[in-house]
Write a protein that holds these residues in place. Structure first.
Motif, PDB file in Angstrom:
ATOM      1  N   LEU A 120       0.915  -1.273  -0.092  1.00  0.00           N
ATOM      2  CA  LEU A 120      -0.001   0.099   0.083  1.00  0.00           C
ATOM      3  C   LEU A 120       0.789   1.266   0.000  1.00  0.00           C
ATOM      4  N   ALA A 121       2.065   1.162   0.565  1.00  0.00           N
ATOM      5  CA  ALA A 121       2.895   2.490   0.737  1.00  0.00           C
ATOM      6  C   ALA A 121       3.452   2.728  -0.806  1.00  0.00           C
ATOM      7  N   GLY A 122       3.644   1.941  -1.703  1.00  0.00           N
ATOM      8  CA  GLY A 122       3.918   1.963  -2.997  1.00  0.00           C
ATOM      9  C   GLY A 122       2.824   2.561  -3.762  1.00  0.00           C
ATOM     10  N   PHE A 123       1.623   2.052  -3.406  1.00  0.00           N
ATOM     11  CA  PHE A 123       0.328   2.691  -4.103  1.00  0.00           C
ATOM     12  C   PHE A 123      -0.022   4.212  -3.687  1.00  0.00           C
ATOM     13  N   SER A 124       0.707   4.512  -2.542  1.00  0.00           N
ATOM     14  CA  SER A 124       0.402   5.756  -2.062  1.00  0.00           C
ATOM     15  C   SER A 124       0.816   6.902  -3.125  1.00  0.00           C
ATOM     16  N   VAL A 125       1.768   6.542  -4.198  1.00  0.00           N
ATOM     17  CA  VAL A 125       2.159   7.507  -5.007  1.00  0.00           C
ATOM     18  C   VAL A 125       0.946   8.271  -5.622  1.00  0.00           C
ATOM     19  N   TRP A 126      -0.104   7.597  -5.641  1.00  0.00           N
ATOM     20  CA  TRP A 126      -1.270   8.115  -6.557  1.00  0.00           C
ATOM     21  C   TRP A 126      -2.285   8.776  -5.582  1.00  0.00           C
ATOM     22  N   LEU A 188      18.388   2.623  -6.330  1.00  0.00           N
ATOM     23  CA  LEU A 188      18.615   2.110  -7.607  1.00  0.00           C
ATOM     24  C   LEU A 188      17.334   2.175  -8.411  1.00  0.00           C
ATOM     25  N   LEU A 189      15.923   1.448  -7.739  1.00  0.00           N
ATOM     26  CA  LEU A 189      14.895   1.524  -8.458  1.00  0.00           C
ATOM     27  C   LEU A 189      14.396   2.992  -8.462  1.00  0.00           C
ATOM     28  N   ALA A 190      14.591   4.058  -7.444  1.00  0.00           N
ATOM     29  CA  ALA A 190      14.041   5.420  -7.525  1.00  0.00           C
ATOM     30  C   ALA A 190      14.795   5.961  -8.773  1.00  0.00           C
ATOM     31  N   GLN A 191      16.146   5.864  -9.098  1.00  0.00           N
ATOM     32  CA  GLN A 191      16.825   6.605  -9.913  1.00  0.00           C
ATOM     33  C   GLN A 191      16.626   5.927 -11.315  1.00  0.00           C
ATOM     34  N   LYS A 192      16.378   4.452 -11.489  1.00  0.00           N
ATOM     35  CA  LYS A 192      16.515   3.937 -12.655  1.00  0.00           C
ATOM     36  C   LYS A 192      14.958   3.527 -13.151  1.00  0.00           C
ATOM     37  N   VAL A 193      14.039   3.295 -12.359  1.00  0.00           N
ATOM     38  CA  VAL A 193      12.689   2.696 -12.492  1.00  0.00           C
ATOM     39  C   VAL A 193      11.802   3.632 -12.044  1.00  0.00           C
ATOM     40  N   TRP A 194      11.130   3.394 -10.706  1.00  0.00           N
ATOM     41  CA  TRP A 194      10.216   4.157  -9.965  1.00  0.00           C
ATOM     42  C   TRP A 194      10.149   3.792  -8.660  1.00  0.00           C
ATOM     43  N   TRP A 195      10.177   4.995  -7.584  1.00  0.00           N
ATOM     44  CA  TRP A 195      10.392   4.456  -6.196  1.00  0.00           C
ATOM     45  C   TRP A 195       9.397   3.466  -5.819  1.00  0.00           C
ATOM     46  N   PRO A 196       7.980   3.585  -6.217  1.00  0.00           N
ATOM     47  CA  PRO A 196       7.081   2.462  -5.448  1.00  0.00           C
ATOM     48  C   PRO A 196       7.587   1.236  -5.789  1.00  0.00           C
ATOM     49  N   ALA A 198      10.385  -0.341  -5.158  1.00  0.00           N
ATOM     50  CA  ALA A 198      11.099  -0.621  -4.047  1.00  0.00           C
ATOM     51  C   ALA A 198       9.883  -1.189  -2.785  1.00  0.00           C
ATOM     52  N   TYR A 199       8.839  -0.550  -2.749  1.00  0.00           N
ATOM     53  CA  TYR A 199       7.926  -1.019  -1.816  1.00  0.00           C
ATOM     54  C   TYR A 199       7.260  -2.359  -2.257  1.00  0.00           C
ATOM     55  N   TRP A 200       6.851  -2.318  -3.540  1.00  0.00           N
ATOM     56  CA  TRP A 200       6.167  -3.576  -4.001  1.00  0.00           C
ATOM     57  C   TRP A 200       6.869  -4.690  -3.923  1.00  0.00           C
ATOM     58  N   ILE A 201       8.308  -4.480  -4.338  1.00  0.00           N
ATOM     59  CA  ILE A 201       9.332  -5.786  -4.403  1.00  0.00           C
ATOM     60  C   ILE A 201       9.469  -6.303  -2.760  1.00  0.00           C
ATOM     61  N   MET A 202       9.360  -5.140  -2.050  1.00  0.00           N
ATOM     62  CA  MET A 202       9.717  -5.651  -0.351  1.00  0.00           C
ATOM     63  C   MET A 202       8.424  -6.236  -0.112  1.00  0.00           C
ATOM     64  N   ALA A 203       7.376  -5.995  -0.703  1.00  0.00           N
ATOM     65  CA  ALA A 203       5.962  -6.799  -0.233  1.00  0.00           C
ATOM     66  C   ALA A 203       6.153  -8.169  -0.472  1.00  0.00           C
ATOM     67  N   ILE A 204       6.743  -8.362  -1.941  1.00  0.00           N
ATOM     68  CA  ILE A 204       6.940  -9.847  -2.381  1.00  0.00           C
ATOM     69  C   ILE A 204       7.554 -10.497  -1.624  1.00  0.00           C
ATOM     70  N   VAL A 205       8.920  -9.878  -0.993  1.00  0.00           N
ATOM     71  CA  VAL A 205       9.794 -10.626  -0.135  1.00  0.00           C
ATOM     72  C   VAL A 205       9.341 -10.881   1.092  1.00  0.00           C
TER      73      VAL A 205
END
Length: 503
Positions: A120-126, A188-196, A198-205
């Motif tokens: 949900l922290a990743g989805f907070s970007v919207w 790395l994700l914030a610079q090369k992809v999109w910061w959310p 990181a939170y979505w991958i953390m959720a999977i882990v």
């Protein structure tokens, strides 16, 4: 007599809910070495992922802030403070739930909760910054559930001895490495992809570790109670409600003051209400049948140890936050480069944990605590006096090497001191109290530093002066830890001399 009768379990122990089960192991660790390694690693992921979650909003803080169209430093500090606030506030309550319903179950629930709010922290970007801060706060409840129950699992699996000491030092050594890994991947994700991401991958882990916990952690016998106490009394929910409310309000007031200032009436009103609730919590615990904090744990060593840890780790929260602020704002580094400059803390922290494991059986823990406070103070002093245009290798690199020794020496030694000082039936509270103090102090320290920074940075026009002021507060807190640890060493020495005189 009444309290013992009301709280009796199948063992007929007063206040048995807080008994430590490590002295008579009720969880059998895997017999083969490789399975035991997997077991220890999976359980230690509680500490590792806690630090991953902390750094995920510190290293790429300005990338996250940009997506929310905010640059107010008081608002930015909430990204980390909201997380540490709930980690430190809910630990004791989560430990009680583990005592009643099983530590393995709470371990699985903790990682599942951690994963849900990371998602949900990743989805907070919207949504917006307020929702992100709320997600960070709810995210912190996951580690609060995990830490005491992970320590209880390891404590029940290993009897006192060298093996147990090594396992607990490994548990502590995962902290700096988790922080670094969280910073590297989130940057790395914030610079090369999109910061959310990181939170979505953390959720999977987190969901994956919860699944591994089901498979790897041995099944524990379900605790049976012979009394007819209601869950309200057995879990001490009134004490939990008042204690959590008090800690949240006190911490919120200090961190919010950095944003709106103390002249705003609701900041000091909330602080006063928080202290009133804290006093009420003390009264509730004095009369509770199954208190979260039994009266017998309040030994002389408790105040000394928690005082050292609170001072030292509040200063650590300041240096870790302002290290990244200094590198990204003053030096102009990107988040990944700023994280790379902290990488030396990983191997240095691992060495610190090994040295601490070696010293614990040979050196008084109060001396180790003193060395930890010196490490915190030295790291902050070196960094607070860092010239802007100086090369990284002169002072900043030394800071990254030294500061983690404070972390990895204070956590195991503090746990051991409290374990030795507390009555046998309340040994299980040692790790929970240390973890509560560590994480709550990080958040509170950020509130102190943010208040100073916002009042001396000339309305944001002199950022460097604000940063240095915050770091000087950190030096003061770490120095306070040194003074308390010296007093503690003196008290311990006098106690030893008295004991030697009697014998």
């Amino acid at each position: 007599m009444t309290e013992s009768r009301d709280c009796q379990s199948q063992h007929d122990d007063p206040e048995a809910l807080t008994r430590q089960k490590s002295s008579q192991s009720s969880i059998t660790p895997p017999k083969t070495l490789w399975k035991e390694i997997i077991f220890v690693v999976v359980v230690s992921m509680a500490q590792f992922m806690t630090q991953v979650g902390l750094c995920m909003s510190i290293a790429p803080i300005y990338r996250i802030a940009h997506s929310f169209n905010t640059s107010n430093l008081g608002e930015l500090s909430w990204f980390a403070a909201a997380y540490s606030l709930t980690v430190g506030t809910f630990i004791l309550v989560a430990g009680r739930f583990g005592d009643v319903y099983g530590h393995k179950l709470m371990f699985i629930i903790g990682f599942s909760w951690f994963g849900l709010w990371s998602l949900l922290a990743g989805f907070s970007v919207w949504s917006g910054q307020v929702f992100f801060d709320c997600c960070r706060a709810f995210q912190g409840i996951g580690p609060a559930i995990l830490l005491p129950n992970a320590l209880a699992i390891l404590g029940r699996a290993y009897p006192p001895g060298l093996r147990k000491g090594m396992v607990f030092c490994f548990f502590g050594a995962t902290a700096p490495n988790g922080f670094i890994l969280g910073g590297v991947f989130s940057s790395l994700l914030a610079q090369k992809v999109w910061w959310p991401w990181a939170y979505w991958i953390m959720a999977i882990v987190c969901f994956l570790i919860a699944f591994l916990g089901i498979i790897v952690i041995p099944q524990e016998p379900r605790r049976k109670f012979t009394d007819d106490l209601s869950p309200w009394i057995r879990l001490d929910l009134l004490g939990a409600a008042t204690g959590i409310s008090a800690l949240v309000l006190i911490n919120f007031a200090w961190n919010q003051a950095a944003l709106v200032g103390w002249p705003m009436p609701y900041t000091y009103i909330l602080l006063i209400v928080g202290f009133v609730l804290l006093a009420f919590f003390g009264l509730v615990e004095c009369t509770a049948k199954c208190p979260l904090l039994p009266r017998s744990i309040f030994t002389g060593d408790l105040a000394w140890v928690l005082g050292c840890i609170a001072a030292g780790w509040s200063s650590f929260g300041i240096i870790i936050y302002y290290f990244f602020q200094f590198m990204e704002v003053i030096k102009g580094d990107n988040p990944l480069l700023a994280t790379t400059k902290w990488v030396a803390a990983g191997p240095s922290g691992a060495i610190a944990a090994l040295v601490t494991a070696f010293l614990l059986g040979r050196t008084p823990p109060s001396v180790i605590m003193f060395c930890a406070m010196l490490a915190f103070t030295a790291g902050l002093t070196i960094f607070a006096t860092l010239p802007v245009h100086q090369t990284f290798w002169a002072q900043a690199f030394v800071t990254s090497l030294i500061t983690c020794w404070g972390m990895d020496m204070s956590f195991p030694s503090g746990t051991l001191i409290l374990s030795n000082a507390m009555p046998r039936e309340h040994q299980g509270l040692a790790g929970s109290l240390v973890s509560t103090t560590v994480n709550y102090s990080i958040s509170l320290g950020l509130g102190f530093a943010g208040t100073v920074e916002s009042n001396i940075n000339d309305g944001g026009r002199d950022v460097l002066r604000g940063f240095r002021g915050a770091l000087y507060i950190g030096i003061g807190l770490a120095g306070l830890g040194v003074v308390v640890s010296i007093c503690f060493m003196f008290v311990s020495w006098r106690r030893y001399r008295k004991g030697s005189g009697r014998s």
